[in-house]
Design a protein around this motif. Structure first.
Motif, PDB file in Angstrom:
ATOM      1  N   PHE A   1      47.886 -57.222 -70.851  1.00  0.00           N
ATOM      2  CA  PHE A   1      48.442 -58.169 -69.890  1.00  0.00           C
ATOM      3  C   PHE A   1      49.347 -59.190 -70.572  1.00  0.00           C
ATOM      4  CE2 PHE A   1      48.013 -61.748 -66.768  1.00  0.00           C
ATOM      5  CZ  PHE A   1      48.645 -61.096 -65.714  1.00  0.00           C
ATOM      6  N   GLU A   2      48.918 -59.709 -71.710  1.00  0.00           N
ATOM      7  CA  GLU A   2      49.755 -60.657 -72.450  1.00  0.00           C
ATOM      8  C   GLU A   2      51.115 -60.047 -72.783  1.00  0.00           C
ATOM      9  OE1 GLU A   2      47.907 -62.056 -75.970  1.00  0.00           O
ATOM     10  OE2 GLU A   2      46.869 -63.703 -74.953  1.00  0.00           O
ATOM     11  N   ASN A   3      51.102 -58.820 -73.231  1.00  0.00           N
ATOM     12  CA  ASN A   3      52.362 -58.190 -73.622  1.00  0.00           C
ATOM     13  C   ASN A   3      53.234 -57.841 -72.422  1.00  0.00           C
ATOM     14  OD1 ASN A   3      52.695 -57.673 -76.674  1.00  0.00           O
ATOM     15  ND2 ASN A   3      50.531 -57.253 -76.296  1.00  0.00           N
ATOM     16  N   ILE A   4      52.613 -57.489 -71.304  1.00  0.00           N
ATOM     17  CA  ILE A   4      53.400 -57.286 -70.080  1.00  0.00           C
ATOM     18  C   ILE A   4      54.098 -58.582 -69.694  1.00  0.00           C
ATOM     19  CG2 ILE A   4      53.214 -56.917 -67.590  1.00  0.00           C
ATOM     20  CD1 ILE A   4      51.070 -54.810 -68.195  1.00  0.00           C
ATOM     21  N   LEU A   5      53.372 -59.695 -69.799  1.00  0.00           N
ATOM     22  CA  LEU A   5      53.983 -60.991 -69.483  1.00  0.00           C
ATOM     23  C   LEU A   5      55.158 -61.279 -70.413  1.00  0.00           C
ATOM     24  CD1 LEU A   5      50.864 -63.258 -68.771  1.00  0.00           C
ATOM     25  CD2 LEU A   5      52.328 -62.070 -67.133  1.00  0.00           C
ATOM     26  N   LYS A   6      55.018 -60.934 -71.674  1.00  0.00           N
ATOM     27  CA  LYS A   6      56.123 -61.153 -72.614  1.00  0.00           C
ATOM     28  C   LYS A   6      57.347 -60.316 -72.234  1.00  0.00           C
ATOM     29  CE  LYS A   6      53.655 -62.456 -76.856  1.00  0.00           C
ATOM     30  NZ  LYS A   6      53.467 -62.123 -78.285  1.00  0.00           N
ATOM     31  N   LEU A   7      57.101 -59.048 -71.969  1.00  0.00           N
ATOM     32  CA  LEU A   7      58.217 -58.156 -71.639  1.00  0.00           C
ATOM     33  C   LEU A   7      58.910 -58.577 -70.346  1.00  0.00           C
ATOM     34  CD1 LEU A   7      56.611 -54.669 -72.411  1.00  0.00           C
ATOM     35  CD2 LEU A   7      58.063 -56.044 -73.908  1.00  0.00           C
ATOM     36  N   LEU A   8      58.121 -59.112 -69.433  1.00  0.00           N
ATOM     37  CA  LEU A   8      58.642 -59.450 -68.112  1.00  0.00           C
ATOM     38  C   LEU A   8      59.223 -60.859 -68.050  1.00  0.00           C
ATOM     39  CD1 LEU A   8      58.866 -58.137 -65.318  1.00  0.00           C
ATOM     40  CD2 LEU A   8      56.596 -59.046 -64.787  1.00  0.00           C
ATOM     41  N   HIS A   9      58.880 -61.685 -69.005  1.00  0.00           N
ATOM     42  CA  HIS A   9      59.274 -63.101 -68.931  1.00  0.00           C
ATOM     43  C   HIS A   9      60.778 -63.329 -68.744  1.00  0.00           C
ATOM     44  CE1 HIS A   9      59.246 -67.407 -69.593  1.00  0.00           C
ATOM     45  NE2 HIS A   9      60.172 -67.244 -70.506  1.00  0.00           N
ATOM     46  N   PRO A  10      61.668 -62.650 -69.463  1.00  0.00           N
ATOM     47  CA  PRO A  10      63.098 -62.917 -69.238  1.00  0.00           C
ATOM     48  C   PRO A  10      63.538 -62.678 -67.801  1.00  0.00           C
ATOM     49  CG  PRO A  10      62.796 -61.732 -71.291  1.00  0.00           C
ATOM     50  CD  PRO A  10      61.466 -61.729 -70.600  1.00  0.00           C
ATOM     51  N   PHE A  11      62.896 -61.749 -67.105  1.00  0.00           N
ATOM     52  CA  PHE A  11      63.253 -61.463 -65.721  1.00  0.00           C
ATOM     53  C   PHE A  11      62.593 -62.446 -64.748  1.00  0.00           C
ATOM     54  CE2 PHE A  11      63.534 -57.296 -67.826  1.00  0.00           C
ATOM     55  CZ  PHE A  11      64.822 -56.933 -67.473  1.00  0.00           C
ATOM     56  N   MET A  12      61.299 -62.690 -64.945  1.00  0.00           N
ATOM     57  CA  MET A  12      60.505 -63.487 -64.000  1.00  0.00           C
ATOM     58  C   MET A  12      59.824 -64.616 -64.778  1.00  0.00           C
ATOM     59  SD  MET A  12      58.873 -60.274 -61.859  1.00  0.00           S
ATOM     60  CE  MET A  12      58.595 -61.106 -60.295  1.00  0.00           C
ATOM     61  N   PRO A  13      60.582 -65.628 -65.153  1.00  0.00           N
ATOM     62  CA  PRO A  13      60.047 -66.619 -66.096  1.00  0.00           C
ATOM     63  C   PRO A  13      58.953 -67.520 -65.539  1.00  0.00           C
ATOM     64  CG  PRO A  13      62.229 -67.272 -65.313  1.00  0.00           C
ATOM     65  CD  PRO A  13      61.993 -65.880 -64.812  1.00  0.00           C
ATOM     66  N   PHE A  14      59.006 -67.820 -64.252  1.00  0.00           N
ATOM     67  CA  PHE A  14      58.075 -68.815 -63.717  1.00  0.00           C
ATOM     68  C   PHE A  14      56.655 -68.275 -63.579  1.00  0.00           C
ATOM     69  CE2 PHE A  14      62.222 -70.371 -62.158  1.00  0.00           C
ATOM     70  CZ  PHE A  14      62.193 -71.642 -62.708  1.00  0.00           C
ATOM     71  N   VAL A  15      56.504 -67.158 -62.877  1.00  0.00           N
ATOM     72  CA  VAL A  15      55.153 -66.635 -62.671  1.00  0.00           C
ATOM     73  C   VAL A  15      54.543 -66.171 -63.986  1.00  0.00           C
ATOM     74  CG1 VAL A  15      55.894 -64.261 -62.149  1.00  0.00           C
ATOM     75  CG2 VAL A  15      53.750 -65.128 -61.208  1.00  0.00           C
ATOM     76  N   THR A  16      55.360 -65.644 -64.890  1.00  0.00           N
ATOM     77  CA  THR A  16      54.813 -65.191 -66.172  1.00  0.00           C
ATOM     78  C   THR A  16      54.340 -66.361 -67.019  1.00  0.00           C
ATOM     79  OG1 THR A  16      57.073 -65.109 -67.080  1.00  0.00           O
ATOM     80  CG2 THR A  16      56.143 -63.050 -66.250  1.00  0.00           C
ATOM     81  N   GLU A  17      55.088 -67.476 -67.012  1.00  0.00           N
ATOM     82  CA  GLU A  17      54.651 -68.657 -67.781  1.00  0.00           C
ATOM     83  C   GLU A  17      53.371 -69.232 -67.189  1.00  0.00           C
ATOM     84  OE1 GLU A  17      54.484 -70.512 -70.822  1.00  0.00           O
ATOM     85  OE2 GLU A  17      56.687 -70.515 -70.684  1.00  0.00           O
ATOM     86  N   GLU A  18      53.302 -69.282 -65.863  1.00  0.00           N
ATOM     87  CA  GLU A  18      52.100 -69.796 -65.203  1.00  0.00           C
ATOM     88  C   GLU A  18      50.875 -68.956 -65.572  1.00  0.00           C
ATOM     89  OE1 GLU A  18      51.565 -72.720 -63.483  1.00  0.00           O
ATOM     90  OE2 GLU A  18      51.763 -72.174 -61.358  1.00  0.00           O
ATOM     91  N   LEU A  19      51.022 -67.648 -65.550  1.00  0.00           N
ATOM     92  CA  LEU A  19      49.915 -66.760 -65.886  1.00  0.00           C
ATOM     93  C   LEU A  19      49.564 -66.854 -67.376  1.00  0.00           C
ATOM     94  CD1 LEU A  19      50.972 -63.668 -63.754  1.00  0.00           C
ATOM     95  CD2 LEU A  19      48.885 -65.014 -63.445  1.00  0.00           C
ATOM     96  N   TRP A  20      50.572 -66.950 -68.186  1.00  0.00           N
ATOM     97  CA  TRP A  20      50.358 -67.052 -69.641  1.00  0.00           C
ATOM     98  C   TRP A  20      49.531 -68.297 -69.972  1.00  0.00           C
ATOM     99  CZ3 TRP A  20      51.600 -64.126 -73.915  1.00  0.00           C
ATOM    100  CH2 TRP A  20      51.651 -64.753 -75.157  1.00  0.00           C
TER     101      TRP A  20
END
Length: 970
Positions: A761-780
């Protein structure tokens, strides 16, 4: 990626970590962790003292209103500034400066999304990433806005002095000029706002102690010193309302109803029957005629070539009748009036043939003295009066409706007039030659490559650039004239008025008087300097210039490839000796769901601000990035809705994770969980099948996505991440992990599953962060023991091991599960009902299947106690539904477990009878000649399709019925 150990969190630096997340630390230890303790632990996960973040454990879905809070936190922490701590070459993007008059539209949303994806990715890769933001003073647009504002107060620009007017413009800019900037921030643009630039500031920003105007003046002076700037009278696009020349880019063409006017031009010296009929859409320009032209191969008019024609209503003015291959014999009558002062094509013919040029138009769109009796009339009024007079004098032939291609000002909307005007020009050919070589030699790469042809074509056929505008808002042309001398012969180019006066006094004596050219420079002239002027040029000793020039990528729309991009390339090479950026990435247009260009007249404009409020910024960004470079994107609510659902799916996955991890205070459990590493082949080989499969899939995903990012294939990267998260992690692994979390009774299996869940999950958030920065940062930030920000987290390594055998084996297991699910659906088995099954396979396959019997049972809803694993057929095989999952892997599901066979036979028999009746009715219609021959083709086609579908259903029903009947008889 190695998971951080708890020792880092419990060290002497705990005070610092407590600032990042106070809830990581508790006063008392809680009891040992149990897998599913409901409603536990905390109210909200926070990453700072200001409670910026919210956890999925307390929020049903991601709250879009938190985006602003997250953005302000990023900015306040300085994350948008380039960081040299990890070394690497800088990655630099100069943001296309939005017009200061603008408000956010989907074009802005597109370029901000794509550039932010790039900058966030390379920032995570450890490169010092600089995204330079700014706005353009937009000379024409801004002046027009302020003039309209003044008009509402009853004030005309002419009522004010230049200084008074520009003062009012600056006041407007201070009040409204930040609107577009704030809206760009709303999209999540992670640019360095401390370096924000405005093309007309005396000082770009507090960060830059230099004047943008100095760079513009320096560029003008250097071009002038090389003999590349000159003044001359040429045909330009003239805006009568704005009273200025405008660029080709600021002219839009519209198809509008009009007329084609046919009129007689008598041949001098001939009889009354010797005349040539000319068709024109603009009869009022006939006062500027200098010739009449025909095609040299047009035999209809060969006898008149070399003679003179009499221009109507000009009191007998004669013009030559000439032959030129440019004339199209098929258009109109095949005779062309040459009015070089008011038509681009005529202008080039006149220049080629040495014909004189007559201007019949004043700058306000009225006719001048050359028009004689029509002098002072508005151009359109003159057209009507002129035609009336032609009719009265028997020189009119006819007037017929005709669709015109009307040039209108992009800013003011009025019809643009081709007009001869004295302007300043830049000689472009020597500059264009080096810009062509830059692409040819690979110093500049244009993406997609097909636009190279357009780039090359434009620069190969380049015209000199008109850089002057008759405005008060803009960079004043640094030219001074001598009072009492002709402007064309005596002028001084200087950096300021003091220098100009000193030069004039040196040449003409102390009593000389000078005055500055009233015109300003084309806005495109200043923006052509953008990539290097924003970094301190002409002071090349500045640290920013030395570190960040040339830039890496210039991203913009393909429609300004020539007007902005090519000019930046030419100016960059001319003034710095280097191509200003290595890559040009061109995006397409945003269209509506039907592929139409968005426009107010069609009522199909989608407001990005409204869209972000309804669907979230992340969903909008993800939708916009799914296209291919250079191709237009059709934006639909269906896509936005789907990607909003994707945001919710991420949120729910985070909720599941947090509900199934140890208490934050349970250090022992976290020691065990974080001790698991997945960065070696040995570690990967030891994982159970589902864990080995998902971790290997993740490692493959990291490789593929990283390559896509590097190649700017953002649509591919987005789809790869989306598919992996949804189809692998969420649909399969999370479900598989429940057997370890809830039912295994094996502590070590539980910890392994938790470790894998967190790691993937952490790595999915990293890969996805440039596209969807807000929800990924919140989840991270909600993940336990997070001690950094996702925006600056290191990108996953691309050198991670893979267990390809686990991929193959889990795919076999998936095929088996899918087959069982399909059969359950086919026989309408109740969702909660557990059935038995016999799995037949080779010994090696049964070995790994047996280890995952709980996963098989959970995901296919089998009765785990009644799964028979065997190498031979079960005894009741002929009373079972047979499934072939893969070569050497089959399953048999007893019919009796799924359905009441007798009742199902009865149901299918009735269904078959009904289907047969429907099919016979359809065949009867198709057999009727009156129907087939007389009914509309689409109706007949639809009936044929229904008949084909019915036939297929009958076949399937018969087969299933036969199978069931065979089991009953057995």
């Amino acid at each position: 990626m190695a998971l951080a150990g708890p020792s880092h969190l419990l060290s002497s630096s705990s005070a610092c970590l407590r600032r990042l997340n106070q809830l990581f630390f508790f006063a008392h230890r809680r009891p040992a962790w149990t897998p599913r303790r409901a409603a536990r632990r905390f109210c909200a996960a926070v990453a700072s003292e200001r409670d910026v973040f919210t956890s999925p454990e307390v929020a049903k879905s991601f709250d879009f209103t938190s985006e602003e809070r997250i953005y302000k936190w990023w900015e306040s922490q300085g994350f948008f500034k380039p960081n040299f701590d990890r070394g690497g070459d800088p990655f630099v993007i100069p943001m296309p400066p939005a017009n200061v008059t603008g408000s956010l539209h989907m074009g802005h949303a597109m370029f901000v999304t794509l550039e932010d994806i790039m900058i966030r990715y390379f920032r995570m890769k450890g490169r010092p990433a600089l995204w330079i933001p700014g706005t353009d003073h937009a000379g024409i647009a801004t002046q027009l806005v302020v003039e309209k504002m003044l008009a509402a107060e009853g004030i005309k620009r002419a009522d004010l002095t230049r200084e008074e007017f520009t003062k009012r413009v600056w006041e407007w800019k201070e009040k409204y000029g930040s609107t577009i900037t704030n809206q760009i921030k709303r999209l999540g643009a992670s640019c360095d706002w401390t370096r924000e630039c405005f093309t007309l500031d005396d000082q770009l920003s507090l960060f830059f102690p230099f004047c943008f105007a100095d760079a513009v003046v320096e560029a003008f002076i250097r071009l002038n010193e090389k003999g590349l700037i000159y003044q001359g009278s040429y045909l330009v696009n003239w805006s009568p309302n704005l009273q200025t020349a405008v660029s080709d880019l600021e002219v839009e063409y519209f198809e509008e109803p009009g007329y084609l006017y046919y009129m007689k031009y008598r041949v001098a010296g001939g009889s009354r029957d010797d005349f040539m009929t000319i068709a024109t859409t603009r009869p009022e320009t006939l006062f500027g005629d200098v010739a009449v032209a025909v095609n040299p191969e047009d035999q209809r008019y060969a006898k008149y070539v070399g003679k003179l024609a009499i221009v109507p209503l000009t009191f007998g003015r004669h013009v030559p009748i000439i032959a030129d291959r440019y004339v199209d014999p098929e258009f109109g009558t095949g005779v062309l009036k040459i009015s070089p002062g008011h038509d681009q094509n005529d202008y080039h013919i006149a220049r080629k043939l040495g014909l004189p040029i007559l201007n019949v138009m004043n700058k306000d769109g009225t006719l001048n003295d050359v028009a004689g009796l029509y002098s002072g009339m508005d151009r359109f009024e003159a057209r009507e009066k002129l035609w009336s007079d032609l009719v009265e004098t028997n020189l009119a032939v006819k007037k017929e409706p005709y669709t015109l291609r009307v040039p209108r000002s992009q800013r003011g909307g009025e019809v643009i007039e081709p007009l001869i005007s004295k302007q300043w020009f830049v000689t472009m050919e020597p500059l264009a030659e080096r810009a062509l070589h830059a692409v040819e030699k690979g110093q500049l790469t244009i993406l997609p490559e097909r636009f190279e042809k357009i780039y090359n074509n434009w620069l190969t056929n380049i015209k000199d650039w008109c850089i002057s505008r008759q405005l008060w808002w803009g960079h004043r042309i640094p030219v001074w004239y001598i009072v009492g001398k002709k402007c064309e012969e005596d002028y001084i180019v200087a950096r300021n008025a003091e220098e100009a006066l000193a030069k004039a006094q040196e040449k003409y004596g102390k009593s000389v008087e000078i005055y500055q050219d009233p015109d300003v420079l084309d806005t495109w002239f200043s923006s052509a300097l953008w990539p290097f002027s924003t970094l301190g040029w002409p002071d090349v000793s500045r640290e920013d210039f030395k570190h960040f020039y040339p830039a890496t990528v210039l991203e913009t729309g393909h429609d300004i490839l020539f007007f902005w991009v090519a000019r930046m390339v030419m100016m960059g090479i001319e003034f710095t000796g280097s191509v200003p950026f290595s890559y040009v990435y061109l995006h397409g247009l945003i269209r509506d769901s039907e592929g139409r260009k968005m426009s107010k007249s069609l009522g199909n404009v989608i407001d990005p601000l409204d869209t972000m409020n309804e669907y979230g910024t992340d969903a909008l960004r993800f939708t916009l990035c799914m296209g291919t470079a250079g191709q237009d994107i059709n934006l639909s609510t269906e896509r936005l809705t789907s990607n909003k659902a994707f945001t919710n799916k991420l949120w729910n996955a985070g909720k599941f994770l947090l509900q199934n991890l140890p208490e934050r205070s349970d250090v022992t459990a976290w020691d065990l969980l974080l001790a698991n590493k997945f960065d070696t082949e040995a570690a990967l080989q030891q994982l159970p099948l589902p864990e080995g499969w998902v971790v290997t899939g993740l490692h493959e995903l990291i490789d593929k996505v990283s390559i896509s990012y590097e190649k700017f294939y953002f649509g591919d990267a987005a789809r790869e991440i989306y598919d992996f998260f949804w189809s692998h992690f969420a649909d399969w692994y999370i479900e598989s992990s429940k057997t370890r979390l809830y039912h295994s009774g094996d502590g070590s299996a539980t910890i392994t599953a938790q470790s894998v869940l967190v790691y993937v999950f952490e790595n999915i958030l990293k890969l996805l962060h440039p596209f969807m920065p807000f929800v990924t940062e919140e989840l991270w930030q909600a993940l336990p023991y997070r001690k950094d920000a996702l925006i600056v987290a290191p990108w996953p390594s691309t050198d991670l091991p893979k267990n390809l055998l686990s991929i193959k084996r889990f795919q076999n297991l998936q095929s088996l599960i899918r087959g069982i699910r399909n059969v359950r659906a086919e026989y309408s088995v109740e969702p909660a009902k557990r059935i038995s099954a016999s799995v037949v396979a080779t010994a090696d396959v049964l070995e790994y299947i047996s280890k995952e019997k709980q996963v098989l049972a959970l995901l296919s809803k089998l009765d785990a106690q009644n799964i028979n694993l065997t190498e031979s057929l079960p005894g009741d095989a002929n009373q079972c539904v047979h499934i072939v999952a893969d070569e050497g892997l089959e399953a048999y599901l007893p019919l009796a477990d799924m359905v009441d066979v007798s009742a199902e036979v009865e149901r299918l028999s009735k269904r078959l009878s009904k289907l047969q009746t429907e099919y016979d009715t359809l065949l009867a219609r198709l057999s009727s000649p009156s129907f087939v021959e007389k009914a509309p083709e689409n109706i007949v086609h639809g009936v044929r399709e229904k008949a084909s579908e019915a036939e297929e259903k009958i076949s399937l029903t018969k087969n299933r019925l036969a199978f069931l009947q065979s089991t009953v008889s057995t």
